[in-house]
Design a protein around this motif. Structure first.
Motif, mmCIF file in Angstrom:
data_model
loop_
_atom_site.group_PDB
_atom_site.id
_atom_site.type_symbol
_atom_site.label_atom_id
_atom_site.label_comp_id
_atom_site.label_asym_id
_atom_site.label_seq_id
_atom_site.Cartn_x
_atom_site.Cartn_y
_atom_site.Cartn_z
ATOM 1 N N TRP A 1 8.006 14.328 -1.834
ATOM 2 C CA TRP A 1 6.705 13.658 -1.925
ATOM 3 C C TRP A 1 6.444 12.926 -0.616
ATOM 4 O O TRP A 1 7.356 12.664 0.163
ATOM 5 N N ASP A 2 5.206 12.565 -0.391
ATOM 6 C CA ASP A 2 4.831 11.842 0.819
ATOM 7 C C ASP A 2 3.630 10.967 0.517
ATOM 8 O O ASP A 2 2.834 11.279 -0.384
ATOM 9 N N GLY A 3 3.496 9.867 1.248
ATOM 10 C CA GLY A 3 2.341 8.986 1.094
ATOM 11 C C GLY A 3 2.464 8.089 -0.111
ATOM 12 O O GLY A 3 2.932 6.952 -0.019
ATOM 13 N N GLU A 4 2.038 8.598 -1.256
ATOM 14 C CA GLU A 4 2.133 7.837 -2.503
ATOM 15 C C GLU A 4 2.365 8.813 -3.639
ATOM 16 O O GLU A 4 1.842 9.930 -3.636
ATOM 17 N N HIS A 5 3.179 8.398 -4.593
ATOM 18 C CA HIS A 5 3.491 9.250 -5.736
ATOM 19 C C HIS A 5 3.587 8.398 -6.986
ATOM 20 O O HIS A 5 4.406 7.476 -7.054
ATOM 21 N N ARG A 6 2.735 8.681 -7.961
ATOM 22 C CA ARG A 6 2.794 7.931 -9.215
ATOM 23 C C ARG A 6 3.864 8.527 -10.119
ATOM 24 O O ARG A 6 3.822 9.715 -10.462
ATOM 25 N N VAL A 7 4.809 7.678 -10.511
ATOM 26 C CA VAL A 7 5.893 8.101 -11.394
ATOM 27 C C VAL A 7 5.439 8.079 -12.839
ATOM 28 O O VAL A 7 5.644 9.025 -13.606
ATOM 29 N N ASP A 8 4.807 6.972 -13.238
ATOM 30 C CA ASP A 8 4.241 6.838 -14.587
ATOM 31 C C ASP A 8 3.238 5.693 -14.551
ATOM 32 O O ASP A 8 2.872 5.211 -13.473
ATOM 33 N N GLU A 9 2.793 5.236 -15.688
ATOM 34 C CA GLU A 9 1.752 4.207 -15.724
ATOM 35 C C GLU A 9 2.227 2.870 -15.149
ATOM 36 O O GLU A 9 1.398 2.032 -14.768
ATOM 37 N N HIS A 10 3.544 2.671 -15.036
ATOM 38 C CA HIS A 10 4.081 1.404 -14.549
ATOM 39 C C HIS A 10 4.631 1.482 -13.123
ATOM 40 O O HIS A 10 4.813 0.432 -12.483
ATOM 41 N N LEU A 11 4.952 2.665 -12.640
ATOM 42 C CA LEU A 11 5.734 2.815 -11.406
ATOM 43 C C LEU A 11 5.023 3.728 -10.410
ATOM 44 O O LEU A 11 4.564 4.817 -10.777
ATOM 45 N N VAL A 12 4.968 3.261 -9.147
ATOM 46 C CA VAL A 12 4.363 4.041 -8.070
ATOM 47 C C VAL A 12 5.257 3.967 -6.840
ATOM 48 O O VAL A 12 5.660 2.873 -6.415
ATOM 49 N N LEU A 13 5.563 5.122 -6.253
ATOM 50 C CA LEU A 13 6.280 5.181 -4.992
ATOM 51 C C LEU A 13 5.297 5.163 -3.834
ATOM 52 O O LEU A 13 4.221 5.764 -3.913
ATOM 53 N N GLU A 14 5.686 4.488 -2.753
ATOM 54 C CA GLU A 14 4.811 4.344 -1.593
ATOM 55 C C GLU A 14 5.641 4.403 -0.321
ATOM 56 O O GLU A 14 6.689 3.761 -0.214
ATOM 57 N N SER A 15 5.179 5.163 0.658
ATOM 58 C CA SER A 15 5.881 5.254 1.938
ATOM 59 C C SER A 15 5.861 3.914 2.659
ATOM 60 O O SER A 15 4.851 3.204 2.654
ATOM 61 N N ALA A 16 6.978 3.573 3.280
ATOM 62 C CA ALA A 16 7.103 2.362 4.110
ATOM 63 C C ALA A 16 8.023 2.719 5.271
ATOM 64 O O ALA A 16 9.156 2.255 5.355
ATOM 65 N N PRO A 17 7.578 3.571 6.196
ATOM 66 C CA PRO A 17 8.451 4.148 7.204
ATOM 67 C C PRO A 17 8.929 3.153 8.252
ATOM 68 O O PRO A 17 8.342 2.096 8.446
ATOM 69 N N GLY A 18 10.003 3.539 8.925
ATOM 70 C CA GLY A 18 10.568 2.734 10.000
ATOM 71 C C GLY A 18 12.074 2.701 9.922
ATOM 72 O O GLY A 18 12.760 3.114 10.855
ATOM 73 N N HIS A 19 12.604 2.209 8.815
ATOM 74 C CA HIS A 19 14.062 2.235 8.642
ATOM 75 C C HIS A 19 14.552 3.671 8.781
ATOM 76 O O HIS A 19 15.527 3.951 9.481
ATOM 77 N N THR A 20 13.903 4.572 8.089
ATOM 78 C CA THR A 20 13.978 6.011 8.320
ATOM 79 C C THR A 20 12.546 6.517 8.293
ATOM 80 O O THR A 20 11.640 5.806 7.844
ATOM 81 N N PRO A 21 12.304 7.763 8.725
ATOM 82 C CA PRO A 21 10.923 8.261 8.697
ATOM 83 C C PRO A 21 10.303 8.262 7.301
ATOM 84 O O PRO A 21 9.093 8.098 7.158
ATOM 85 N N GLY A 22 11.143 8.446 6.274
ATOM 86 C CA GLY A 22 10.621 8.526 4.913
ATOM 87 C C GLY A 22 10.916 7.327 4.041
ATOM 88 O O GLY A 22 10.730 7.406 2.810
ATOM 89 N N SER A 23 11.390 6.240 4.611
ATOM 90 C CA SER A 23 11.710 5.062 3.798
ATOM 91 C C SER A 23 10.540 4.708 2.891
ATOM 92 O O SER A 23 9.374 4.780 3.288
ATOM 93 N N SER A 24 10.857 4.304 1.662
ATOM 94 C CA SER A 24 9.820 4.063 0.672
ATOM 95 C C SER A 24 10.148 2.849 -0.170
ATOM 96 O O SER A 24 11.278 2.349 -0.161
ATOM 97 N N VAL A 25 9.127 2.383 -0.886
ATOM 98 C CA VAL A 25 9.292 1.309 -1.854
ATOM 99 C C VAL A 25 8.764 1.806 -3.191
ATOM 100 O O VAL A 25 7.909 2.694 -3.248
ATOM 101 N N LEU A 26 9.294 1.232 -4.257
ATOM 102 C CA LEU A 26 8.843 1.556 -5.617
ATOM 103 C C LEU A 26 8.207 0.316 -6.212
ATOM 104 O O LEU A 26 8.869 -0.707 -6.395
ATOM 105 N N ARG A 27 6.924 0.397 -6.505
ATOM 106 C CA ARG A 27 6.193 -0.750 -7.061
ATOM 107 C C ARG A 27 6.145 -0.655 -8.583
ATOM 108 O O ARG A 27 5.935 0.431 -9.146
ATOM 109 N N LEU A 28 6.372 -1.790 -9.225
ATOM 110 C CA LEU A 28 6.320 -1.891 -10.683
ATOM 111 C C LEU A 28 5.193 -2.839 -11.056
ATOM 112 O O LEU A 28 5.128 -3.964 -10.540
ATOM 113 N N ALA A 29 4.318 -2.392 -11.931
ATOM 114 C CA ALA A 29 3.257 -3.246 -12.470
ATOM 115 C C ALA A 29 3.156 -2.968 -13.959
ATOM 116 O O ALA A 29 2.797 -1.857 -14.366
#
Length: 301
Positions: free
Chosen positions: A192-220
């Motif tokens: 996946w790249d950019g943003e990826h919705r896992v489910d209604e509560h969880l979304v993955l989002e790119s946050a590059p720099g540490h590695t080219p594909g480093s990401s964060v997982l947001r919970l709401a």
């Protein structure tokens, strides 16, 4: 290094189980965060000790851990540690590592076959190790029923085509061969790249720099907000001075920019920040302060 167990929290409709494989002294403080100053650590020693710093030896304290999220009827793992029996000649702490990961995971109520989804925030050795395990001399997926979400940019960088060029070591090749390629061959990986919705509560989002594909997982979920930031932070001193990168960041400018952006949003939206390697309670709330941020409080994660 000490072996820990698991702790649980519920954020909205999501159960969060923190499984700690080990916690202890890891590396000299300013080897881990080269741009940090001696004064930065000493001036904040009253709260960095003992969970994040050993002042006598001037060594950063870190943890190796995985988060289990029970969300939307599925069991999700966020990062999978180092893995056992790996060849890591360039990383002495992880070379031929033998740890008990599946034991604490099962004691937390999670068997390998129960896992529905594995999220690798990035493809460094200590985040993908238990993606696989050795069976009859072959590396096979540890979680036979899981889909593995891998950042596409990291797959391009660390994979055999090395689309980004440079920045690779022998350990990177070994990590790819024993912890990533077997999952791809098994047909269990999704890039996946950019943003990826896992489910209604969880979304993955790119946050590059540490590695080219480093990401964060947001919970709401409900009134609760959290962001699992992977290696955006290795030490709390990077909250105070977000321009300070770890020694493992491949793109210093990009990593600092992602760190500032994610911490700024966390402060504005009252998200708990959950780094991959913090000891102590594991999660932190931040607020703006001067040119960086300050620790407002700690929470169990």
């Amino acid at each position: 290094m000490s072996t820990e167990g698991a702790q649980r929290a519920v954020w909205g409709e999501v159960e969060v189980i923190r499984v700690v494989e080990w916690q202890g002294a890891f590396a000299p403080a300013r080897t881990l965060v080269p741009d940090s100053t001696e004064e930065l650590w000493k001036d904040n020693g009253d709260w960095l000790v003992p969970d994040h710093w050993e002042p006598g030896a001037d060594v950063a304290v870190m943890a190796l851990q995985t988060w289990v999220l029970r969300s939307g009827g599925r069991t999700v793992l966020v990062d999978t540690g180092v893995g056992n029996g790996r060849e890591r000649p360039g990383s002495p702490a992880f070379h031929h590592w033998q740890g008990d990961f599946l034991g604490p995971l099962e004691r937390a109520g999670v068997r390998p076959e129960d896992v529905d989804l594995v999220v690798n925030t990035h493809l460094h050795a200590d985040h993908v190790g238990w993606n696989t395990r050795a069976v009859d001399g072959e590396w096979v997926p540890t979680f036979p029923n899981a889909r593995y979400l891998l950042p596409a940019a990291d797959a391009f960088h660390f994979g055999p085509d090395n689309a980004y060029g440079g920045g690779l070591s022998e350990d990177d090749r070994l990590v790819w061969e024993d912890s990533v390629a077997p999952v791809l061959r098994a047909g269990q990986a999704q890039l996946w790249d950019g943003e990826h919705r896992v489910d209604e509560h969880l979304v993955l989002e790119s946050a590059p720099g540490h590695t080219p594909g480093s990401s964060v997982l947001r919970l709401a979920s409900g009134d609760d907000r959290a962001v699992f930031v992977g290696d955006l932070l290795h030490s709390p001193v990077q909250i105070l001075e977000p321009g300070c990168n770890s020694c493992f960041c491949l793109d210093a400018r990009g990593a600092a920019a992602s760190r500032r952006r994610i911490l700024g949003r966390a402060a504005a939206e009252r998200e708990l920040v959950v780094p991959a390697h913090f000891g102590g309670t594991g999660a932190v709330r931040v607020r703006p302060a001067g040119g960086g941020f300050a620790v407002e409080g700690w929470a169990a994660a």
